[in-house]
Motif scaffolding. Structure first.
Motif, PDB file in Angstrom:
ATOM      1  N   LEU A  34       0.796  -1.227   0.000  1.00  0.00           N
ATOM      2  CA  LEU A  34       0.000   0.000   0.000  1.00  0.00           C
ATOM      3  C   LEU A  34       0.828   1.277   0.000  1.00  0.00           C
ATOM      4  O   LEU A  34       0.269   2.374   0.097  1.00  0.00           O
ATOM      5  CB  LEU A  34      -0.926   0.019   1.229  1.00  0.00           C
ATOM      6  N   GLU A  35       2.132   1.170  -0.110  1.00  0.00           N
ATOM      7  CA  GLU A  35       2.990   2.341   0.047  1.00  0.00           C
ATOM      8  C   GLU A  35       2.647   3.473  -0.916  1.00  0.00           C
ATOM      9  O   GLU A  35       2.730   4.653  -0.566  1.00  0.00           O
ATOM     10  CB  GLU A  35       4.467   1.944  -0.118  1.00  0.00           C
ATOM     11  N   GLN A  36       2.268   3.161  -2.124  1.00  0.00           N
ATOM     12  CA  GLN A  36       1.988   4.189  -3.132  1.00  0.00           C
ATOM     13  C   GLN A  36       0.493   4.471  -3.270  1.00  0.00           C
ATOM     14  O   GLN A  36       0.072   5.128  -4.230  1.00  0.00           O
ATOM     15  CB  GLN A  36       2.562   3.760  -4.486  1.00  0.00           C
ATOM     16  N   VAL A  37      -0.283   4.011  -2.338  1.00  0.00           N
ATOM     17  CA  VAL A  37      -1.734   4.146  -2.428  1.00  0.00           C
ATOM     18  C   VAL A  37      -2.206   5.327  -1.580  1.00  0.00           C
ATOM     19  O   VAL A  37      -1.912   5.406  -0.391  1.00  0.00           O
ATOM     20  CB  VAL A  37      -2.436   2.851  -1.956  1.00  0.00           C
ATOM     21  N   ALA A  38      -2.945   6.254  -2.204  1.00  0.00           N
ATOM     22  CA  ALA A  38      -3.402   7.456  -1.506  1.00  0.00           C
ATOM     23  C   ALA A  38      -4.298   7.115  -0.315  1.00  0.00           C
ATOM     24  O   ALA A  38      -4.285   7.800   0.708  1.00  0.00           O
ATOM     25  CB  ALA A  38      -4.133   8.383  -2.471  1.00  0.00           C
ATOM     26  N   ALA A  39      -5.073   6.053  -0.459  1.00  0.00           N
ATOM     27  CA  ALA A  39      -6.016   5.672   0.607  1.00  0.00           C
ATOM     28  C   ALA A  39      -5.406   4.676   1.586  1.00  0.00           C
ATOM     29  O   ALA A  39      -6.132   3.969   2.293  1.00  0.00           O
ATOM     30  CB  ALA A  39      -7.283   5.079  -0.014  1.00  0.00           C
ATOM     31  N   LYS A  40      -4.093   4.627   1.671  1.00  0.00           N
ATOM     32  CA  LYS A  40      -3.407   3.648   2.509  1.00  0.00           C
ATOM     33  C   LYS A  40      -3.934   3.639   3.940  1.00  0.00           C
ATOM     34  O   LYS A  40      -4.293   2.580   4.477  1.00  0.00           O
ATOM     35  CB  LYS A  40      -1.907   3.948   2.520  1.00  0.00           C
ATOM     36  N   ASP A  41      -3.999   4.809   4.578  1.00  0.00           N
ATOM     37  CA  ASP A  41      -4.414   4.859   5.981  1.00  0.00           C
ATOM     38  C   ASP A  41      -5.852   4.388   6.168  1.00  0.00           C
ATOM     39  O   ASP A  41      -6.188   3.747   7.169  1.00  0.00           O
ATOM     40  CB  ASP A  41      -4.249   6.273   6.531  1.00  0.00           C
ATOM     41  N   LYS A  42      -6.712   4.694   5.210  1.00  0.00           N
ATOM     42  CA  LYS A  42      -8.107   4.267   5.301  1.00  0.00           C
ATOM     43  C   LYS A  42      -8.209   2.746   5.194  1.00  0.00           C
ATOM     44  O   LYS A  42      -8.973   2.112   5.923  1.00  0.00           O
ATOM     45  CB  LYS A  42      -8.934   4.937   4.203  1.00  0.00           C
ATOM     46  N   ILE A  43      -7.438   2.172   4.279  1.00  0.00           N
ATOM     47  CA  ILE A  43      -7.473   0.721   4.097  1.00  0.00           C
ATOM     48  C   ILE A  43      -6.935   0.013   5.340  1.00  0.00           C
ATOM     49  O   ILE A  43      -7.504  -0.981   5.806  1.00  0.00           O
ATOM     50  CB  ILE A  43      -6.684   0.313   2.840  1.00  0.00           C
ATOM     51  N   ALA A 195     -15.687   2.588 -15.910  1.00  0.00           N
ATOM     52  CA  ALA A 195     -14.351   2.055 -15.641  1.00  0.00           C
ATOM     53  C   ALA A 195     -14.433   1.033 -14.506  1.00  0.00           C
ATOM     54  O   ALA A 195     -15.263   1.159 -13.595  1.00  0.00           O
ATOM     55  CB  ALA A 195     -13.402   3.182 -15.257  1.00  0.00           C
ATOM     56  N   ASP A 196     -13.578  -0.004 -14.579  1.00  0.00           N
ATOM     57  CA  ASP A 196     -13.527  -0.958 -13.466  1.00  0.00           C
ATOM     58  C   ASP A 196     -13.124  -0.223 -12.195  1.00  0.00           C
ATOM     59  O   ASP A 196     -12.213   0.607 -12.202  1.00  0.00           O
ATOM     60  CB  ASP A 196     -12.496  -2.055 -13.749  1.00  0.00           C
ATOM     61  N   ILE A 197     -13.790  -0.520 -11.109  1.00  0.00           N
ATOM     62  CA  ILE A 197     -13.393   0.072  -9.836  1.00  0.00           C
ATOM     63  C   ILE A 197     -12.316  -0.800  -9.212  1.00  0.00           C
ATOM     64  O   ILE A 197     -12.404  -2.039  -9.232  1.00  0.00           O
ATOM     65  CB  ILE A 197     -14.597   0.231  -8.879  1.00  0.00           C
ATOM     66  N   THR A 198     -11.277  -0.180  -8.678  1.00  0.00           N
ATOM     67  CA  THR A 198     -10.203  -0.952  -8.056  1.00  0.00           C
ATOM     68  C   THR A 198     -10.573  -1.299  -6.622  1.00  0.00           C
ATOM     69  O   THR A 198     -11.459  -0.699  -6.020  1.00  0.00           O
ATOM     70  CB  THR A 198      -8.878  -0.173  -8.053  1.00  0.00           C
ATOM     71  N   ARG A 199      -9.857  -2.256  -6.078  1.00  0.00           N
ATOM     72  CA  ARG A 199     -10.105  -2.654  -4.693  1.00  0.00           C
ATOM     73  C   ARG A 199      -9.822  -1.499  -3.733  1.00  0.00           C
ATOM     74  O   ARG A 199     -10.532  -1.318  -2.741  1.00  0.00           O
ATOM     75  CB  ARG A 199      -9.225  -3.868  -4.356  1.00  0.00           C
ATOM     76  N   ALA A 200      -8.805  -0.688  -4.058  1.00  0.00           N
ATOM     77  CA  ALA A 200      -8.501   0.459  -3.207  1.00  0.00           C
ATOM     78  C   ALA A 200      -9.618   1.497  -3.268  1.00  0.00           C
ATOM     79  O   ALA A 200     -10.007   2.064  -2.238  1.00  0.00           O
ATOM     80  CB  ALA A 200      -7.176   1.090  -3.625  1.00  0.00           C
ATOM     81  N   GLN A 201     -10.142   1.768  -4.459  1.00  0.00           N
ATOM     82  CA  GLN A 201     -11.227   2.742  -4.600  1.00  0.00           C
ATOM     83  C   GLN A 201     -12.475   2.279  -3.843  1.00  0.00           C
ATOM     84  O   GLN A 201     -13.144   3.079  -3.177  1.00  0.00           O
ATOM     85  CB  GLN A 201     -11.551   2.949  -6.077  1.00  0.00           C
ATOM     86  N   ALA A 202     -12.790   0.999  -3.950  1.00  0.00           N
ATOM     87  CA  ALA A 202     -13.965   0.468  -3.255  1.00  0.00           C
ATOM     88  C   ALA A 202     -13.779   0.548  -1.742  1.00  0.00           C
ATOM     89  O   ALA A 202     -14.701   0.926  -1.006  1.00  0.00           O
ATOM     90  CB  ALA A 202     -14.216  -0.972  -3.678  1.00  0.00           C
ATOM     91  N   ALA A 203     -12.581   0.192  -1.260  1.00  0.00           N
ATOM     92  CA  ALA A 203     -12.319   0.254   0.179  1.00  0.00           C
ATOM     93  C   ALA A 203     -12.436   1.693   0.689  1.00  0.00           C
ATOM     94  O   ALA A 203     -12.978   1.933   1.778  1.00  0.00           O
ATOM     95  CB  ALA A 203     -10.935  -0.302   0.486  1.00  0.00           C
ATOM     96  N   GLU A 204     -11.950   2.635  -0.095  1.00  0.00           N
ATOM     97  CA  GLU A 204     -12.045   4.039   0.317  1.00  0.00           C
ATOM     98  C   GLU A 204     -13.507   4.475   0.409  1.00  0.00           C
ATOM     99  O   GLU A 204     -13.892   5.221   1.314  1.00  0.00           O
ATOM    100  CB  GLU A 204     -11.283   4.943  -0.646  1.00  0.00           C
ATOM    101  N   MET A 205     -14.346   4.012  -0.506  1.00  0.00           N
ATOM    102  CA  MET A 205     -15.768   4.333  -0.441  1.00  0.00           C
ATOM    103  C   MET A 205     -16.423   3.723   0.797  1.00  0.00           C
ATOM    104  O   MET A 205     -17.294   4.337   1.418  1.00  0.00           O
ATOM    105  CB  MET A 205     -16.477   3.883  -1.719  1.00  0.00           C
TER     106      MET A 205
END
Length: 384
Positions: A34-43, A195-205
């Motif tokens: 998750l290092e490069q993921v903007a929603a890292k802390d939320k996930i 567009a396909d939603i990514t696992r990170a985008q869904a988790a952030e939602m």
């Protein structure tokens, strides 16, 4: 108050474990990708609460496209859905509800839970299908709305540049999700619905949905010698000066609030309860001011002594209104929350009306039936 228990015949606990299997791993270590993921802390926050799972114990695969089965499991976990109140004639199988499901797959239990908790999923759902942003947003908002968590009220128009790419029956859900801060448009004002939603985008939602449902509480204020939460050096039992949450722990089974003038009698099993204080906010009903807070007041929650963050129990929430505020609420001059109905009056005195929030027990946590029984006994009385 109506219980949602469904009376069938064979205990669900006897026929299937309620823990989600397969891709459900204990959050023993933080995901390493998750290092490069903007929603890292939320996930990571969701992982620590057991609300999202990885594809292995240490990999989340944030950029992978979300499948329908993964999306359903996220929603089921976020809403705290289960089969505790349901009995079955026979052991349920995923294929009883979804023809394309695999009864031995890791997702089978989450599909069964979803189907028995009124998630409006198509019976032709393909668990392995990739979900688009539109699909996931629609299913998440329908689930929230169906459980009276987020009523699809009339919203001010939202400019979406690629609105023509959104399927008509998903437009309302997407607009509501944007308006409530559950999702956002890109810098150019596009949503990219297909567009396909990514696992990170869904988790952030999911994280943003929970933040909307349960706004973060503030610091814990220390009670003074009277048992009240002090404000500006004075004995003021409920809302601290900064509006943040305060807590008072009590050894009696009778809670008495002298600031607003009411007494609440609890069963002996609630001795050692905690008082958690917050505030309610009333929003304008005008389209042009829909996000404006026009009224506010105290929200007082009585919390069971066995409540923990790992195993929360149902609180007894009490909203405090002045008589004028209550009258304006009845005249639809403002609304509280997203439920389609307003709070219900419990009791009043000369100055204040004490009310129960609408859909206060939407998630049916541990102890919700006990709270319903307590409220039936008229435990709250006004005092002068």
């Amino acid at each position: 108050m109506k219980s949602r228990k469904k009376l069938l015949s064979l205990s669900a606990a006897a026929v299937l474990s309620l823990s989600l299997a397969g891709q459900s791993f204990a959050a023993t270590s933080t995901f390493t990708d998750l290092e490069q993921v903007a929603a890292k802390d939320k996930i990571i926050s969701l992982q620590s609460q057991g609300l999202v799972s990885g594809v292995s114990s240490d990999l989340f695969q944030p950029d992978a496209a979300l499948t329908a089965s993964q999306g359903v499991q996220m929603i089921v976990k976020a809403l705290g859905l289960n089969l505790n109140a349901i009995n079955f004639f026979k052991a349920p199988q995923a294929t009883d509800y979804f023809a394309k499901a695999n009864n031995d797959a890791w997702y089978a239990q989450s599909l069964i839970i979803a189907a028995n908790n009124d998630l409006k999923l198509d019976t032709e759902l393909d668990p392995n299908q990739k979900w688009t942003k539109e699909m996931f947003t629609k299913e998440l908002l329908i689930a929230l709305d169906g459980h009276n968590i987020m009523h699809m009220m009339k919203l001010p128009p939202i400019a979406i540049k690629d609105k023509d790419d959104i399927t008509l029956d998903a437009l309302g859900a997407i607009q509501a999700a944007i308006y409530k801060g559950i999702t956002t448009l890109d810098a150019d004002g596009n949503f990219h619905p297909q567009a396909d939603i990514t696992r990170a985008q869904a988790a952030e939602m999911i994280y943003n949905s929970l933040k909307y449902i349960h706004p973060a509480t503030g610091q814990i204020s220390t009670p003074d010698s009277t048992g009240d939460v002090p404000r500006n050096g004075q004995s003021q039992p409920m809302i601290p000066a900064d509006g943040q949450t305060g807590q008072v722990k009590a050894d009696s089974n009778v809670y008495e609030n002298t600031q607003y003038g009411f007494r609440f009698t609890l069963p002996n099993s609630w001795k050692g309860y905690t008082i958690v204080t917050d505030k309610w906010e009333g929003l304008s009903v005008s389209d042009t001011q829909a996000a404006n807070v026009v009224e506010s007041g105290a929200k007082i929650s009585i919390r069971h002594p066995e409540w923990t963050s790992e195993q929360p129990r149902q609180d007894i929430p009490i909203l405090v209104f002045t008589v004028d505020q209550w009258n304006e609420l009845q005249q639809d001059k403002f609304h509280i929350g997203a439920a389609p109905i307003g709070p219900s009056e419990l009791v009043r005195n000369d100055k204040y009306v004490f009310a129960l929030p609408a859909r206060y027990n939407f998630a049916y946590p541990e102890g919700y039936q006990e709270v319903e029984d307590i409220l039936k006994s008229n435990p709250i009385q006004p005092i002068s």
